[in-house]
Design an enzyme around this catalytic site. Structure first.
Site, PDB file in Angstrom:
ATOM      1  N   GLU B  94      53.237  20.083  11.699  1.00  0.00           N
ATOM      2  CA  GLU B  94      54.211  20.851  11.683  1.00  0.00           C
ATOM      3  C   GLU B  94      54.289  20.921   9.926  1.00  0.00           C
ATOM      4  O   GLU B  94      54.702  22.206   9.530  1.00  0.00           O
ATOM      5  CB  GLU B  94      55.517  20.265  11.907  1.00  0.00           C
ATOM      6  CG  GLU B  94      55.695  20.494  13.502  1.00  0.00           C
ATOM      7  CD  GLU B  94      54.649  19.427  14.194  1.00  0.00           C
ATOM      8  OE1 GLU B  94      54.426  18.259  13.434  1.00  0.00           O
ATOM      9  OE2 GLU B  94      54.314  19.080  15.328  1.00  0.00           O
ATOM     10  N   HIS B 163      63.324  16.883  22.982  1.00  0.00           N
ATOM     11  CA  HIS B 163      62.863  18.207  23.300  1.00  0.00           C
ATOM     12  C   HIS B 163      64.184  19.110  23.186  1.00  0.00           C
ATOM     13  O   HIS B 163      64.038  20.528  23.567  1.00  0.00           O
ATOM     14  CB  HIS B 163      62.320  18.154  24.829  1.00  0.00           C
ATOM     15  CG  HIS B 163      61.097  17.755  24.922  1.00  0.00           C
ATOM     16  ND1 HIS B 163      60.778  16.432  24.773  1.00  0.00           N
ATOM     17  CD2 HIS B 163      59.740  18.301  24.918  1.00  0.00           C
ATOM     18  CE1 HIS B 163      59.254  16.243  25.023  1.00  0.00           C
ATOM     19  NE2 HIS B 163      58.700  17.433  24.770  1.00  0.00           N
TER      20      HIS B 163
END
Ligand code: TPP
Ligand code: MG
Lengths: 418, 370
Positions: B94, B163
Site C-alpha cells: 500500500e 475489514h
C-alpha cells in the site's frame, strides 16, 4: 537494446551460453543480453561482481584493468577526460560547500547541516551521470548533489536554514525536495519513471538513500515496484557505514547491500564511493542501460561520513578515531588531484581557477544565508491547498487581526514615549 | 513500448484536456435513457469510466483492480476498456501504491488508487501524512498532487476483523488532505468526478455498506451536467446537503450514517416530530454555513457517526456547531457514535453501530419540555 560494444569483456566474447538461457524464464533486457554475450548466468549478471569496482586507488594511481574488479557482464569503460575534469571541479566545490556550511552552522546561521564531507565523489557522480530531463530524488545528505544538478546553492540549503519550504522548484530542476522520511522518496522516483514510461519518454530517474535506510519498508517496495514495472530507476545507496550511530552490521547481514538487487530481479553493483572515476564509470553505464530499457539497477557505493551525522550529533560516542583516520587516507579529492595531475590534465592554473569558483560559491552561501529572509506569516495558510478553504481563510484573518493589533499597540506605545 | 498515453494533466503546467472532455461529452448526449435504479458501486465505476474517457492522464491502480475489478467490483471493466497501462494491478504494497502515485502525480498524471480495505490502508499512512498532505505546501505550491485515494470504509457488511474501520478521522485530522464521503449514488458520481479533477489530493471514503444501495439516477445526465459546469460553479466540495427538511431538530450525518439519520427522521415524523437531516458530504473542507444555518433554525442538534466518538469527526462537528450556534441552542448537542472500542466483529457489530432507536433516544433527550 544492446550492451554496447565498449562494455565487452576482452577474451570472453566466445564463451558458451549457460544452461540458464532457457526460453521460458523472463529476463530483463540487459540480463538476457549478458547471458547471450558473456555466457554468464542471469544470477551472475544480477549479482554484484566479486569485488567492488575501483579504478583509481587511494594514492591516485590508475589500477590495471585486470585489478579494477570488473568481470564479464560487469565491464566499465573509463570515463572521458572532460567528464573527469568537470567532476574534479565539482568535488572541490562540494568540499568547500561542506566546510562552509559547517562553519555557518557553528555561527548559528544555519539550523542544521547533514554534511556529505567524505562523500563528495558520490554526490558529484550522482549528478553528473544524468542527462538533461532526467530526475533525481535526493535525501537530506545530498545537498551537494542537488547543487551539482544546477540548483542555486542558497536555495538548496533552504531547508537547513529552518525555512518552511523546500527552496527550489522541483519541476523546474527535476530534482525532488531533499527528503527526510527515509526512503519514502524512492517511491516517488518510481512514480515519476512510470509516468514517463507510459508517455513513451526515455527519462531516467536516480533515487538516493543511505545504508541504514535500506532497512525501511519503502526501500523494498520501491525496488520491487521498479523491477516489476521494469522502470528506468537507478537506486543509488551511499553506504557510509553508519545510520547516525548504528553500524551497518546492525541493519543487514546480507553479503552486501548490492546483493539485495538479485532478490528483485535487477542487477546490483558495488563501487568504491571515494573513487569518482569508478563511480562515474558505473553510474554512466547504469544510466545508459536504464535508458535503453533494461529496467532498474542498484548501485552501492562504499564511502564514509567524515563528520558527525549532523552538527547535533557526537560521533565520538560510537566510532574510533583510528577508523576515521583510515578513511582520511581514502579521501576522494586528494586521490583525484594526484591522478589528474599525474596525467597532465591538471596544473596549478587549473587548480587555481577551480579554487576561485569554489570560493565564489562559498561567498554566495555566506551572503545568502547571512541575510535574514523576512517571513510572511500568511504563508502558513497560502499553500496548504491549491486555494484556501473557508476554515483556513478564517484562521488567516484571525492571525492577521492579531498581528495588526500587535502593530497598533507597538505604534501607540512608541507615540506615548515620544 | 508504444506510448499509448499522451495527454498530460493540467495540474503541473501540462496540456489541457478540455477538447477531449468536450468530445466525450458530445458522444454521451446521444443515448440518454432517463433515471434508472443505480447502485453506488455503479455510479463510482461510471465516474471513473467517464473521467478516463475525458482525460488520458487519469490512471487507476491498486490491488486486484484489473481483471477482477476490485474486491468490491468498483473498477470492474476498466482494464478491459482502457488497457493495462491505464488500469493495472500493483504488487501488494500500500505504501508503494500511494508513493508511486505521488511520483506519477508529480509527473503529469492523475492517479486514482484503491486501498483494498480501510484497515489495510495503514501501510500507506506515512506516504499520505508526510508527502500527499504536505507536498503542495513544502514546494510553495509548485508541485500539485492531483490524486485520489479511494478507501472502502466503515462497517455494516459483517466483515471479519481488519475489514471494517472508520478511519476518516485520521485523514480529516491531517492538514493538507481533502476528505470526501458520499452517501448517495448521485453524489458518489459527482463527488468522484470532482475528486479526480481536483488539483488537491483527495481521500475518497466510500461507505462499503452503501455500495449496493440504489437510487434513481440518470448517469448520462449527471455527466452532461458535470462536464458542462466544469467551472465548478456548482461544486459539491465544501457543500453539505439538506437531505430532508425539518423544523424541530437537526440530525448531522455523513457517509454510512446518513441512511440511519433519514430512517430516524422518517420514524420521528410518524410521532409528529420534524427532523432535518444534513449530509456533510465533504468532511474537509467543512461546510459550516449549511450546518449552522440548519441548527440555528431548529435550535437542536444530534451528530451521528459510526466512528468512535472520542477525538473524532463527530467531536469536531459538535465543537464547530457549539461555537457558531450557542445562543440558538435549546439543548446541549448530542452525539450518537460508535463506542470507543476496537471495531467489533460481526457478532457484536449490531450493538455498536448507531441505529434508529439510539438516534431517536438522543433526540428525545434534547430537553423538549423546558
Ligand atoms: C522514517 C524515518 N525514521 C527515522 C528517521 C531519523 N533519521 C534521520 S537520518 C537517520 C539515519 C539514516 O542513516 P542512513 O540511511 O545510513 O543515511 P546517512 O544519514 O548515513 O546518510 C535516521 C535514523 C527518519 N528521518 N526517517
Ligand atoms: Mg549511513
Amino acid at each position: 537494446m544492446t550492451i554496447s560494444a565498449d562494455h565487452t569483456a576482452p577474451g570472453t566474447a566466445q564463451a558458451q551460453p549457460g544452461p540458464e538461457q532457457a526460453e521460458d524464464i523472463y529476463l530483463p533486457g540487459a540480463a538476457a543480453e549478458a547471458v547471450r554475450k558473456f555466457g554468464i548466468t542471469a544470477e551472475d549478471y544480477m549479482l554484484p561482481a566479486r569485488h567492488q569496482i575501483q579504478m583509481v586507488d587511494q594514492d591516485g594511481n590508475l589500477k590495471h584493468h585486470s585489478e579494477q574488479g570488473t568481470e564479464p557482464g560487469h565491464e566499465y569503460p573509463l570515463p572521458g577526460d572532460h567528464e573527469l575534469l568537470t567532476a574534479y571541479a565539482q568535488l572541490v566545490i562540494g568540499r568547500r560547500v561542506n566546510d562552509q556550511n559547517s562553519a555557518l552552522v557553528r555561527q548559528g546561521r544555519m539550523a542544521v547541516y547533514p554534511s556529505s564531507q567524505g562523500q563528495e565523489a558520490c554526490q558529484v557522480a550522482a549528478a553528473l551521470c544524468l542527462a538533461e530531463g532526467d530526475w533525481m530524488f535526493p535525501t537530506y545528505r545530498d545537498a551537494v548533489a542537488v547543487m551539482a544538478r544546477g540548483v542555486d546553492p542558497v536555495q538548496a540549503m533552504t531547508i537547513f536554514r529552518g525555512d518552511w519550504h523546500g527552496g527550489y522548484d522541483p519541476l523546474e530542476h527535476k530534482v525532488g525536495i531533499q527528503c527526510t522520511p527515509l526512503t519514502t522518496q524512492l517511491l516517488h522516483a518510481v512514480g515519476v519513471a512510470h509516468a514517463a514510461k507510459l508517455r513513451g519518454e526515455d527519462t531516467v530517474v536516480l533515487a538516493m538513500c543511505g545504508d541504514g535506510a535500506t532497512s525501511e519498508g519503502d526501500f523494498h517496495e520501491a525496488l520491487n515496484f521498479a523491477a516489476v514495472f521494469h522502470l528506468p530507476v537507478i537506486f543509488f545507496v551511499q553506504n557510509n557505514q553508519y545510520a547516525i550511530s548504528v553500524p551497518l552490521a546492525h541493519q543487514s547481514v546480507a553479503p552486501s547491500l548490492a546483493h539485495k538487487a538479485v532478490g528483485y530481479g535487477m542487477a546490483g553493483e558495488r563501487v568504491d564511493g571515494n573513487d569518482v572515476v569508478a563511480l562515474l564509470a558505473v553510474l554512466d553505464r547504469a544510466v545508459k542501460l536504464a535508458r535503453e530499457g533494461s529496467g532498474p539497477l542498484l548501485v552501492e557505493a562504499h564511502t564514509y561520513r567524515m563528520q558527525a551525522h549532523t552538527n547535533a550529533d557526537d560521533a565520538t560516542r560510537y566510532r574510533q578515531d583510528s577508523e576515521v583516520a583510515l578513511w582520511t587516507a581514502r579521501d576522494p579529492l586528494s586521490r583525484m588531484r594526484t591522478y589528474l595531475a599525474g596525467r597532465g590534465l591538471l596544473d596549478d592554473d587549473g587548480e587555481a581557477r577551480i579554487a576561485e569558483k569554489a570560493e565564489s560559491v562559498a561567498t554566495q552561501l555566506r551572503n545568502g544565508l547571512g541575510e535574514d529572509v523576512p517571513v510572511d506569516p500568511q504563508d502558513l495558510f497560502r499553500y496548504v491547498f491549491s486555494s484556501p478553504t473557508p476554515q483556513l481563510k478564517e484562521q488567516a484573518a484571525l492571525l492577521a487581526d492579531e498581528l495588526a493589533r500587535d502593530a497598533a499597540g507597538a505604534a501607540s506605545t512608541a507615540e506615548a514615549s515620544e | 513500448m508504444s506510448p499509448s498515453i499522451t495527454t498530460s494533466s493540467e495540474a503541473n503546467g501540462n496540456v489541457s484536456s478540455a477538447t477531449a472532455r468536450a468530445a466525450a461529452s458530445a458522444a454521451a448526449t446521444a443515448g440518454a435513457a432517463g433515471p434508472q435504479p443505480v447502485t453506488m458501486a455503479k455510479a463510482l465505476n461510471t465516474a471513473m469510466v467517464h473521467a478516463m474517457q475525458s482525460d488520458k492522464s487519469v490512471l487507476v491502480f491498486g490491488e486486484d483492480v484489473g481483471k477482477l475489478g476490485g474486491v468490491f467490483r468498483i473498477t470492474d471493466g476498466l482494464m478491459a476498456t482502457f488497457g493495462e497501462q491505464r488500469c493495472f494491478d500493483t504488487p501488494l504494497a500500500e505504501s508503494g501504491i500511494v508513493g508511486m502515485a505521488v511520483g506519477m502525480a508529480i509527473n503529469g498524471m492523475r492517479p486514482v488508487v484503491e486501498m483494498q480495505f480501510d484497515a489495510f490502508a495503514y501501510p500507506a499512512f506515512e506516504q499520505i501524512v508526510s508527502h500527499v498532505a504536505k507536498m503542495h505546501n513544502r514546494t510553495k505550491g509548485k508541485v500539485k498532487l492531483p490524486m485520489v485515494i479511494r478507501v472502502p470504509y466503515a462497517g455494516g457488511i459483517g466483515g471479519v476483523e481488519h475489514h471494517c474501520d472508520s478511519s476518516e478521522s485520521y485523514y480529516a485530522h491531517t492538514a493538507g488532505l481533502k476528505v470526501y464521503t458520499p452517501a448517495t449514488a448521485a453524489d458518489a458520481y459527482r463527488m468522484l468526478r470532482e475528486a479526480i479533477d481536483s488539483d488537491d489530493p483527495v481521500m475518497f471514503m466510500e461507505p462499503k455498506k452503501l455500495y449496493w444501495s440504489k437510487d434513481l439516477v440518470d448517469l448520462e445526465r449527471l455527466r452532461e451536467d458535470y462536464e458542462a459546469k466544469a467551472d465548478r460553479g456548482t461544486s459539491m466540495e465544501g457543500r453539505a446537503a439538506v437531505a430532508r427538511s425539518g423544523t424541530d431538530a437537526t440530525l448531522i450525518a455523513y457517509g454510512p450514517s446518513v441512511p440511519a439519520a433519514l430512517a430516524a427522521a422518517a420514524a420521528a415524523a410518524e410521532e409528529g416530530r420534524s427532523l432535518e437531516v444534513v449530509d456533510i458530504r465533504t468532511i474537509v473542507p467543512f461546510d459550516d454555513e449549511t450546518v449552522a444555518a440548519s441548527v440555528r433554525k431548529t435550535g437542536r442538534a444530534v451528530v451521528i457517526a459510526e466512528a468512535h466518538g472520542f477525538a473524532s469527526v463527530s467531536s469536531e462537528i459538535v465543537a464547530r456547531v457549539q461555537e457558531r450556534c450557542f445562543h440558538y441552542l435549546a439543548a446541549p448537542i448530542r452525539r450518537v457514535t460508535g463506542f470507543d472500542v476496537p471495531y467489533p466483529a460481526p457478532k457484536l457489530e449490531h450493538y455498536y453501530l448507531p441505529g434508529v432507536d439510539r438516534i431517536l433516544d438522543a433526540v428525545d433527550d434534547l430537553q423538549w419540555e423546558d
